[in-house]
Motif scaffolding. Structure first.
Motif: not given
Length: 127
Positions: A24-28
């Motif tokens: 998952l991508v969270v804040r880059g």
């Protein structure tokens, strides 16, 4: 069933899953996704254990009990290991674990740039 408000992105939009389903991508930043090999029931059981453990962490912090905090954190770690979010990777093709790396510094950089409209490493830089 309540509908999400139009000003809030749906979770899948808010935290995109890489095309291979590993992160998952969270804040880059990349965060390892749950092992897709788990059944729905297994996953739910482990998520329930994780949430219980997180509540125990909060309670232990409030109480100031160091031993209880350590035990609760160990329970969080055990649940995350079982979910595949920590520990050995759940994929079998030998690809490295890029957990917690900035997406722009990984092979997913161009995919993420196309998805978000932000410049990737292969895009021309303004100048």
């Amino acid at each position: 069933m309540t509908q999400p408000s139009s000003d809030q992105p749906a979770p899948a939009e808010q935290y995109p899953l890489t095309p291979d389903g590993r992160y998952l991508v969270v804040r880059g930043r990349l965060w390892r996704a749950v092992n897709p090999g788990l059944t729905r029931e297994e996953r739910q059981h482990l998520v329930d254990r994780l949430m219980d453990a997180r509540r125990a962490v909060a309670a232990a912090r409030r109480s100031g009990e160091a031993a209880a905090l350590r035990q609760a954190r160990d329970r969080v770690n055990a649940a995350k290991l079982a979910l595949g979010e920590r520990g050995p990777v759940w994929w079998t093709d030998g690809a490295p674990d890029l957990n917690r790396r900035l997406v722009r510094n990984t092979p997913y950089a161009n995919w993420f740039a196309e998805r978000t409209g932000k410049a990737g490493p292969d895009d021309p830089q303004p100048g």
